[in-house]
Scaffold this motif. Structure first.
Motif, PDB file in Angstrom:
ATOM      1  N   PHE A   1     -12.132  50.853 -27.671  1.00 43.74           N
ATOM      2  CA  PHE A   1     -12.890  50.731 -26.177  1.00 43.74           C
ATOM      3  C   PHE A   1     -14.176  51.575 -26.139  1.00 43.74           C
ATOM      4  CE2 PHE A   1      -8.475  49.336 -25.109  1.00 43.74           C
ATOM      5  CZ  PHE A   1      -8.738  48.062 -24.309  1.00 43.74           C
ATOM      6  N   ASP A   2     -15.185  50.880 -25.430  1.00 39.02           N
ATOM      7  CA  ASP A   2     -16.199  51.647 -25.001  1.00 39.02           C
ATOM      8  C   ASP A   2     -15.749  52.200 -23.620  1.00 39.02           C
ATOM      9  OD1 ASP A   2     -18.923  52.614 -24.647  1.00 39.02           O
ATOM     10  OD2 ASP A   2     -19.484  50.765 -23.569  1.00 39.02           O
ATOM     11  N   PHE A   3     -16.477  53.191 -23.191  1.00 45.36           N
ATOM     12  CA  PHE A   3     -15.880  53.480 -21.611  1.00 45.36           C
ATOM     13  C   PHE A   3     -16.758  53.405 -20.596  1.00 45.36           C
ATOM     14  CE2 PHE A   3     -15.114  57.486 -18.880  1.00 45.36           C
ATOM     15  CZ  PHE A   3     -13.982  57.219 -18.587  1.00 45.36           C
ATOM     16  N   ASP A   4     -18.004  53.950 -20.437  1.00 45.01           N
ATOM     17  CA  ASP A   4     -18.874  54.053 -19.546  1.00 45.01           C
ATOM     18  C   ASP A   4     -19.245  52.418 -19.217  1.00 45.01           C
ATOM     19  OD1 ASP A   4     -19.345  56.686 -18.293  1.00 45.01           O
ATOM     20  OD2 ASP A   4     -20.093  56.956 -20.472  1.00 45.01           O
TER      21      ASP A   4
ATOM     22  N   ASN B   1      -4.396  62.166 -17.831  1.00 41.83           N
ATOM     23  CA  ASN B   1      -3.201  61.516 -18.044  1.00 41.83           C
ATOM     24  C   ASN B   1      -3.818  60.012 -18.652  1.00 41.83           C
ATOM     25  OD1 ASN B   1      -4.212  60.601 -15.656  1.00 41.83           O
ATOM     26  ND2 ASN B   1      -2.159  59.494 -15.134  1.00 41.83           N
ATOM     27  N   PHE B   2      -4.855  59.827 -18.338  1.00 39.52           N
ATOM     28  CA  PHE B   2      -5.541  58.733 -19.012  1.00 39.52           C
ATOM     29  C   PHE B   2      -6.073  58.839 -20.056  1.00 39.52           C
ATOM     30  CE2 PHE B   2      -9.208  55.519 -19.529  1.00 39.52           C
ATOM     31  CZ  PHE B   2      -8.561  54.382 -19.499  1.00 39.52           C
ATOM     32  N   LEU B   3      -6.794  59.793 -20.654  1.00 33.62           N
ATOM     33  CA  LEU B   3      -7.363  60.131 -22.046  1.00 33.62           C
ATOM     34  C   LEU B   3      -6.123  60.433 -22.695  1.00 33.62           C
ATOM     35  CD1 LEU B   3     -10.329  62.645 -20.916  1.00 33.62           C
ATOM     36  CD2 LEU B   3     -10.397  60.133 -21.569  1.00 33.62           C
ATOM     37  N   LYS B   4      -5.009  60.860 -22.442  1.00 36.36           N
ATOM     38  CA  LYS B   4      -3.921  60.930 -23.306  1.00 36.36           C
ATOM     39  C   LYS B   4      -3.316  59.776 -23.821  1.00 36.36           C
ATOM     40  CE  LYS B   4      -2.488  65.549 -21.384  1.00 36.36           C
ATOM     41  NZ  LYS B   4      -1.456  66.280 -20.533  1.00 36.36           N
TER      42      LYS B   4
ATOM     43  N   PRO C   1     -10.923  47.553 -11.757  1.00 32.92           N
ATOM     44  CA  PRO C   1      -9.551  47.118 -11.129  1.00 32.92           C
ATOM     45  C   PRO C   1      -8.830  46.611 -12.404  1.00 32.92           C
ATOM     46  CG  PRO C   1     -11.231  46.142  -9.643  1.00 32.92           C
ATOM     47  CD  PRO C   1     -12.068  46.902 -10.969  1.00 32.92           C
ATOM     48  N   GLY C   2      -7.422  47.301 -12.610  1.00 33.79           N
ATOM     49  CA  GLY C   2      -6.472  46.735 -13.638  1.00 33.79           C
ATOM     50  C   GLY C   2      -6.730  47.445 -14.947  1.00 33.79           C
ATOM     51  N   VAL C   3      -7.691  48.349 -15.042  1.00 37.16           N
ATOM     52  CA  VAL C   3      -7.826  49.094 -16.399  1.00 37.16           C
ATOM     53  C   VAL C   3      -6.722  49.974 -16.687  1.00 37.16           C
ATOM     54  CG1 VAL C   3      -9.255  51.032 -17.564  1.00 37.16           C
ATOM     55  CG2 VAL C   3     -10.503  49.142 -16.249  1.00 37.16           C
ATOM     56  N   GLU C   4      -6.297  50.523 -15.849  1.00 36.18           N
ATOM     57  CA  GLU C   4      -4.980  51.638 -16.167  1.00 36.18           C
ATOM     58  C   GLU C   4      -3.938  50.843 -16.599  1.00 36.18           C
ATOM     59  OE1 GLU C   4      -5.197  55.395 -13.573  1.00 36.18           O
ATOM     60  OE2 GLU C   4      -5.954  53.632 -12.248  1.00 36.18           O
ATOM     61  N   GLU C   5      -3.640  49.803 -15.884  1.00 37.09           N
ATOM     62  CA  GLU C   5      -2.564  48.971 -16.009  1.00 37.09           C
ATOM     63  C   GLU C   5      -2.627  48.061 -17.478  1.00 37.09           C
ATOM     64  OE1 GLU C   5      -4.249  48.616 -13.449  1.00 37.09           O
ATOM     65  OE2 GLU C   5      -2.814  49.208 -11.884  1.00 37.09           O
ATOM     66  N   LEU C   6      -3.761  47.891 -17.716  1.00 39.33           N
ATOM     67  CA  LEU C   6      -4.127  47.163 -19.121  1.00 39.33           C
ATOM     68  C   LEU C   6      -3.940  48.127 -20.276  1.00 39.33           C
ATOM     69  CD1 LEU C   6      -5.586  44.756 -21.004  1.00 39.33           C
ATOM     70  CD2 LEU C   6      -7.521  46.138 -20.485  1.00 39.33           C
ATOM     71  N   ILE C   7      -4.445  49.443 -20.118  1.00 37.78           N
ATOM     72  CA  ILE C   7      -4.386  50.453 -21.120  1.00 37.78           C
ATOM     73  C   ILE C   7      -2.906  50.687 -21.377  1.00 37.78           C
ATOM     74  CG2 ILE C   7      -4.986  52.824 -21.847  1.00 37.78           C
ATOM     75  CD1 ILE C   7      -7.147  50.691 -22.113  1.00 37.78           C
TER      76      ILE C   7
ATOM     77  N   ALA D   1     -14.691  52.426 -17.172  1.00 40.20           N
ATOM     78  CA  ALA D   1     -15.009  53.057 -15.895  1.00 40.20           C
ATOM     79  C   ALA D   1     -16.454  52.593 -15.340  1.00 40.20           C
ATOM     80  CB  ALA D   1     -15.046  54.590 -16.115  1.00 40.20           C
ATOM     81  N   ASP D   2     -16.051  52.524 -13.915  1.00 42.86           N
ATOM     82  CA  ASP D   2     -17.321  52.132 -13.150  1.00 42.86           C
ATOM     83  C   ASP D   2     -18.221  53.459 -12.911  1.00 42.86           C
ATOM     84  OD1 ASP D   2     -19.318  50.976 -11.682  1.00 42.86           O
ATOM     85  OD2 ASP D   2     -17.811  50.615  -9.808  1.00 42.86           O
ATOM     86  N   THR D   3     -19.033  53.695 -14.028  1.00 48.76           N
ATOM     87  CA  THR D   3     -19.789  54.877 -14.032  1.00 48.76           C
ATOM     88  C   THR D   3     -21.322  54.748 -14.011  1.00 48.76           C
ATOM     89  OG1 THR D   3     -19.749  54.894 -16.193  1.00 48.76           O
ATOM     90  CG2 THR D   3     -17.956  56.383 -15.154  1.00 48.76           C
ATOM     91  N   MET D   4     -21.737  53.572 -14.461  1.00 48.83           N
ATOM     92  CA  MET D   4     -23.117  53.251 -14.427  1.00 48.83           C
ATOM     93  C   MET D   4     -24.046  53.591 -13.396  1.00 48.83           C
ATOM     94  SD  MET D   4     -23.470  51.526 -17.554  1.00 48.83           S
ATOM     95  CE  MET D   4     -24.961  50.719 -17.172  1.00 48.83           C
ATOM     96  N   GLU D   5     -23.778  53.312 -12.126  1.00 46.59           N
ATOM     97  CA  GLU D   5     -24.514  53.788 -10.934  1.00 46.59           C
ATOM     98  C   GLU D   5     -24.680  55.353 -10.997  1.00 46.59           C
ATOM     99  OE1 GLU D   5     -27.335  53.009  -8.076  1.00 46.59           O
ATOM    100  OE2 GLU D   5     -26.473  51.874  -9.469  1.00 46.59           O
TER     101      GLU D   5
END
Length: 161
Positions: free
Chosen positions: A10-13, A123-126, A90-96, A17-21
């Protein structure tokens, strides 16, 4: 074909994660230190490149001569770390979490490792078997080096990812 898949990279930004702005606003503040007012159109197409590459491209676009592009990258990172709102799409944590049960996972980001670790829940990075940051590569995206690096760390071939 899909039964050969052993890992998902996966790419990240802007993907998980909604980090673009927030990244754009940090770049904008950093370039304002050099009396430049960059636009979203200057930055958004460059997201995913190594940060020094982004600094170099935008600087050249505005005829800003810098001896060290990492200087503006450091300024940008300081602004980002002090003024951002971290949020997953939305839904990213559940997907991963669901994918982790079946596949090895790699996170591939142009961000420096310290930024990822300071701004992303640990906990997400782990949940990722491998994390490749902008610090881990010589050539960033869109070059495939970051993803090839992740596959090597997973001991997998492209057809398995």
């Amino acid at each position: 074909m899909t039964n050969n898949i052993k890992a998902i990279l996966f790419d990240f930004d802007g993907t998980l994660a909604d980090t673009m702005e927030d990244n754009f606003l940090a770049w904008k503040k950093a370039f304002q230190k050099y009396n430049l007012d960059i636009t979203r159109e200057d930055y958004f197409p460059l997201e995913g490149l190594l940060l020094s590459e982004i600094a170099k491209i935008i600087s050249k676009r505005y005829n800003l001569v810098l001896d060290d592009f990492n200087e503006i990258v450091e300024i940008k990172n300081k602004f980002y770390l002090t003024d951002h709102i971290f949020r997953f799409y939305p839904g990213v944590e559940e997907l991963i979490t669901g994918l982790k049960e079946k596949y090895a996972l790699a996170l591939v980001s142009a961000s420096p490792r310290h930024k990822l670790e300071k701004t992303t829940p640990s906990n997400f990075l782990k949940m990722f078997n491998v994390i490749i940051s902008g610090d881990d590569v010589k050539i960033g995206k869109p070059n495939p080096e970051p993803y090839i690096n992740a596959m090597k760390h997973l001991s997998l071939k492209p057809e398995n990812c």
